[in-house]
Motif scaffolding. Structure first.
Motif, mmCIF file in Angstrom:
data_model
loop_
_atom_site.group_PDB
_atom_site.id
_atom_site.type_symbol
_atom_site.label_atom_id
_atom_site.label_comp_id
_atom_site.label_asym_id
_atom_site.label_seq_id
_atom_site.Cartn_x
_atom_site.Cartn_y
_atom_site.Cartn_z
ATOM 1 N N GLY A 110 67.175 37.731 -8.799
ATOM 2 C CA GLY A 110 66.104 36.756 -8.234
ATOM 3 C C GLY A 110 65.325 37.322 -7.047
ATOM 4 O O GLY A 110 64.132 36.675 -6.769
ATOM 5 N N ASN A 116 61.177 26.906 -6.529
ATOM 6 C CA ASN A 116 62.398 27.483 -6.885
ATOM 7 C C ASN A 116 63.476 27.052 -6.052
ATOM 8 O O ASN A 116 64.703 26.738 -6.752
ATOM 9 N N TYR A 131 70.198 32.410 -9.695
ATOM 10 C CA TYR A 131 68.613 33.210 -9.445
ATOM 11 C C TYR A 131 67.813 32.554 -8.979
ATOM 12 O O TYR A 131 67.217 32.930 -8.102
ATOM 13 N N SER A 132 67.764 31.210 -9.078
ATOM 14 C CA SER A 132 66.695 30.160 -8.230
ATOM 15 C C SER A 132 67.230 30.196 -6.993
ATOM 16 O O SER A 132 66.042 30.120 -6.158
ATOM 17 N N THR A 190 59.213 35.908 -14.447
ATOM 18 C CA THR A 190 60.045 35.098 -13.568
ATOM 19 C C THR A 190 60.763 33.843 -14.266
ATOM 20 O O THR A 190 62.040 33.465 -14.089
ATOM 21 N N VAL A 240 65.604 33.354 -5.681
ATOM 22 C CA VAL A 240 64.039 33.383 -5.678
ATOM 23 C C VAL A 240 63.520 32.318 -4.548
ATOM 24 O O VAL A 240 62.393 32.692 -4.114
ATOM 25 N N TYR A 268 63.308 43.941 -9.989
ATOM 26 C CA TYR A 268 63.408 43.295 -10.905
ATOM 27 C C TYR A 268 64.087 43.976 -12.342
ATOM 28 O O TYR A 268 65.151 43.556 -12.999
ATOM 29 N N ARG A 302 72.815 38.149 -10.887
ATOM 30 C CA ARG A 302 71.686 37.443 -11.172
ATOM 31 C C ARG A 302 71.213 36.949 -9.819
ATOM 32 O O ARG A 302 69.642 36.722 -9.700
#
Length: 515
Positions: free
Chosen positions: A149, A448, A92-93, A59, A96, A123, A145
């Motif tokens: 995530g 996140n 990405y964050s 991660t 997540v 993933y 991206r």
């Protein structure tokens, strides 16, 4: 006394001994209620814990692999706009942090091992596609991206839930969850180093293709080394629609995605752009609807009754501290590359000490977590976040690396690897086994999501003070000061938590640190 009486007393003594052994030695391999049996051999347990920790490792590697070669990837898409570049990490964050809560519920209902494996396969797929986006454009890369995530969103809560169901509360569980947290800085360095090597020496897409290959093998390893987990007993009278809280899931995800998108897009297009503040209003409406649904749902996605005041304080500290960390790491990297002129590979090497410092912090946390109040652990962590931010925010451009930059890199992991394990252990120990996915989800959502929100706030400040991009140092420092303010707010929350804990301990002198 007859022989029979002696035999009966001996049996009682043996029973008491076994009970005492069970109470004191919380590391027995027998499965506890709704738990799973850990591997009996040390090698098998090491493989089991290693694969689970691989979730956290990969991660954070996913975060590092976009920040390290940031300008190399940006140049391949023909952009140097700081706001557009920030989306490489923020997209990405965003996912997540947004999808973790749902992933935890899916694991609680249908099996944690199943969604842990699915997470690695997902993933792997989107890592491969992110690499192939080099043949497309930046928008497709950002989308890849974002979808990438979702893999960690499936992995993290179910990984912690598996550990929570395997180990009973005690020193062994605390140490293993601390090791899980320790892999975060090591994972970031790993992702940064390999993406820098591929970016400088070969071709940056290989970093994402290599990530996909590794995730695929970890998925296969998970199938082999994670013990069979009994599926939860589901109430057949409750429909899947109610059990998964579909209305709450949909409204919650839409609200969080729109809020996050608006915060991170504002610095790019300007807050005066109509769709930016319109999305903020719409996201607020969806989040209000989400809160209304959750207050009346028979099986809420976020059962507030399962949360204590201690959990609220801990999550508040985690949100403030980790949002400052996101700002620190992103602008630190830009500072070293843009102002000090270092290559991505040299910058990655300079960040390598965070892995060692993070391991020391995690081991320390695992040792003291059962002896010290959670409020004191959080206060120390928030102080580390703040000191690390101050050190780099005041560092001169021409200063030697071993002065403030190095010290900041050593200090900051103590904030990360004390706050995350402490919050995870506390929530895991305080919630029943059927809510282990929820306990893991809450901590990871806050971690996140706050990183992404923090970057949006910092990007706004940077854009306002950097004189149209002419003064990069002023912009970076403005962003860091924003991060220092957030971590300082975390110190305030930690002080309030300590006062709350102190008052409660006066009423209950026998209370344990994490009771």
């Amino acid at each position: 006394m007859s022989f029979t009486d002696k035999e009966e007393n001996q049996k009682k003594d043996d029973g008491l001994t076994r009970e005492s052994t069970h109470d004191q030695g919380q590391e027995l391999s027998q499965p506890h209620h709704n738990g799973i049996q850990k591997p009996e051999s040390l090698l098998g347990e090491a493989a089991f814990v290693g694969v689970i920790c691989g979730a956290q490792l990969m991660t954070q590697a996913g975060l590092g692999q976009s920040i390290a070669p940031l300008h190399i990837i940006g140049d391949s898409f023909g952009t140097r706009n700081p706001g557009q570049l920030s989306w490489f990490a923020a997209a990405y964050s965003l996912t997540v942090g947004t999808f973790i809560l749902i992933a935890g519920r899916l694991g609680d209902v249908y099996g944690h091992k199943k969604f842990f494996i699915i997470g690695f396969f997902w993933y792997a797929l989107w890592s491969l596609l992110a690499g192939f986006s080099v043949y497309s454009n930046q928008i497709f890369f950002d989308c890849c991206r974002a979808f990438q995530g979702i893999g960690p969103a499936l992995l993290l809560p179910n990984a912690i839930a598996i550990l929570g169901r395997t180990y009973v509360p005690g020193r062994r569980k605390a140490m293993i969850l601390s090791l899980f947290g320790a892999t975060a800085p090591a994972g970031f360095v790993l992702g940064a180093v390999f993406s820098s090597i591929f970016g400088q020496l070969t071709w940056w897409p290989w970093a994402y293709w290599a990530m996909g290959i590794v995730c695929f093998f970890l998925a296969v390893a998970g199938i082999l080394v994670i013990p069979r987990m009994p599926l939860p007993e589901l109430d057949t009278s409750v429909s899947t629609y109610q059990r998964l809280d579909i209305p709450g899931s949909v409204t919650g995800v839409i609200g969080l995605v729109l809020l996050n998108f608006a915060w991170n897009q504002g610095p790019v297009v300007g807050w005066q752009t109509p769709y930016t503040y319109s999305l903020l209003i719409v996201s607020a409406v969806f989040l209000c609807v989400f809160a209304f649904i959750e207050s009346r749902a028979p099986h809420p996605l976020l059962p507030l009754s399962a949360l204590s005041s201690d959990a609220a304080f801990v999550l508040g500290c985690v949100g403030a501290g980790w949002s400052s960390f996101g700002i620190w790491i992103y602008y630190f990297w830009l500072f070293l590359e843009e102002l000090r002129g270092h290559s991505p590979l040299l910058t990655s090497a300079q960040f390598a000490p965070v892995a060692i410092s993070g391991l020391c912090a995690a081991l320390t946390t695992g040792f003291v977590i059962t002896r010290v109040r959670a409020s004191l652990v959080m206060l120390f962590a928030m102080t580390a976040f703040t000191v690390g931010g101050i050190l780099i925010a005041t560092a001169p451009v021409k200063q030697v690396y071993w002065a403030q930059a190095f010290v900041s890199i050593i200090v900051m992991p103590w904030g990360m690897d004390m706050s995350f394990p402490a919050a995870t252990i506390m929530l895991s120990d305080s919630m029943p086994h059927e809510h282990q996915g929820l306990a893991a989800s809450l901590v990871n959502v806050v971690v996140n999501y706050s990183i992404s929100i923090g970057l949006g706030l910092a990007g706004t400040v940077e854009g306002r003070v950097n004189n149209g991009g002419a003064n990069l140092l002023k912009g970076y420092r403005g962003a860091w000061y924003m991060g220092i303010g957030l971590s300082g707010f975390g110190i305030l929350i930690a002080f309030m938590y300590e006062y709350h804990t102190f008052k409660k301990s006066k009423k209950m002198p026998s209370e344990k640190p994490f009771a």
